[in-house]
Structures are given as C-alpha cells and as structure tokens.
Design a protein around this motif. Structure first.
Motif, short mmCIF file in Angstrom:
data_model
loop_
_atom_site.label_atom_id
_atom_site.label_comp_id
_atom_site.label_asym_id
_atom_site.label_seq_id
_atom_site.Cartn_x
_atom_site.Cartn_y
_atom_site.Cartn_z
N THR A 11 0.91 -1.23 0.06
CA THR A 11 -0.02 -0.02 -0.02
C THR A 11 0.86 1.21 -0.16
O THR A 11 2.03 1.15 0.28
CB THR A 11 -0.96 0.11 1.30
N THR A 50 -5.54 -0.04 -7.29
CA THR A 50 -7.18 0.28 -6.99
C THR A 50 -7.42 1.53 -7.65
O THR A 50 -6.33 2.25 -8.19
CB THR A 50 -7.02 0.41 -5.34
N LEU A 85 -9.34 -3.15 0.24
CA LEU A 85 -8.39 -2.12 0.71
C LEU A 85 -8.02 -1.05 -0.44
O LEU A 85 -8.02 -1.48 -1.80
CB LEU A 85 -7.19 -3.19 0.87
N GLU A 86 -8.07 -0.05 0.20
CA GLU A 86 -7.59 1.12 -0.90
C GLU A 86 -6.03 1.40 -1.02
O GLU A 86 -5.23 0.92 -0.28
CB GLU A 86 -8.22 2.45 -0.12
N LEU A 87 -5.84 2.43 -1.84
CA LEU A 87 -4.36 2.69 -2.28
C LEU A 87 -3.30 1.52 -2.21
O LEU A 87 -2.29 1.30 -1.60
CB LEU A 87 -4.00 3.63 -1.22
N CYS A 88 -3.80 0.52 -3.17
CA CYS A 88 -2.91 -0.71 -3.12
C CYS A 88 -2.47 -1.04 -4.50
O CYS A 88 -3.37 -0.95 -5.54
CB CYS A 88 -3.91 -1.94 -2.50
N ALA A 112 -1.04 -3.89 3.16
CA ALA A 112 -1.47 -5.15 2.27
C ALA A 112 -1.22 -6.36 2.95
O ALA A 112 -1.75 -7.23 2.57
CB ALA A 112 -0.60 -5.08 0.82
#
Length: 123
Positions: A11, A50, A85-88, A112
């Motif tokens: 991430t 993402t 999960l964001e920003l991955c 992550a």
C-alpha cells in the motif's frame, strides 16, 4: 522447470507518482530477493492498482531498473469491490523455476499484509 506465480501487494499513503514508484520498486525488489530470482527468470509481471491510484504506471517504474527492459509487464485496474483495501498495488509475477509451490515466498508489505495474513510473515 515450472512456471510459478508469486503474489505480492503493498500500500501507499497517497496517490502521487513518487510514492507509487517507491512502493513498486520496494515490492519488486522484495519479491526478487525473497525468491532468489533474476529478471531473466521472469515470464511476465501483472500489476493491478486500486482505482484511487492514477498518478503513475507501476510497470514504467520497473522498466527503469537495469536488466528489466525485456521483462513483459502490464498494468490494470483491480476489481473495485466495495470496502476493499484502498491505495493498493498488487503483483502477480510468473517465474520459471525449479522451486515447488510450497517453496515460493509471497510478499505482502504495509497495509497489504491484511490481505493475506497467513502469508505476510513468510520469508
């Protein structure tokens, strides 16, 4: 010799080109080191991000590394599942190896690690 898949994810804190580049290179170097491979062993690398990451192409960052100019790299968007999960940045590295599936070290860094806690401590 077989083709094996090596999974990885990392991430970032923000959607900016430098963070994406740094995280991408950190992940790629970790996968290579933990699996004792070199670029010429790699069949291809699929990278997904993402939909909140659009400041840089991770594949372009990898191509800058010495020895990586001929490795097939491709970027795509991850399936945008609500609550995921964001920003991955996720990786699927296909590698030619004599190692068994059990001997492959999958690498999950940063936030992550939550994706695969069963594999996050593998080294």
């Amino acid at each position: 010799m077989s083709v094996r898949g090596i999974r990885g994810a990392i991430t970032v804190d923000a959607n900016n080109a430098q963070e994406i580049a740094n995280a991408t290179l950190e992940m790629m170097r970790a996968i290579v080191a933990q699996n004792e491979i070199v670029p010429s062993d790699i069949s291809s690398v699929m990278i997904t991000v993402t939909n909140d990451l659009d400041a840089a192409f991770p594949a372009q960052c990898i191509r800058q590394l010495e020895g990586w100019e001929y490795v097939p790299l491709m970027c795509a968007l991850e399936v945008p599942v609500k609550g995921s999960l964001e920003l991955c940045i996720r990786f699927m590295v296909l590698v030619n190896t004599d190692k068994s599936q059990k001997e492959i070290n999958h690498v999950y860094l940063g936030g992550a690690q939550a994706l695969r806690p069963d594999l996050s401590n593998v080294k």
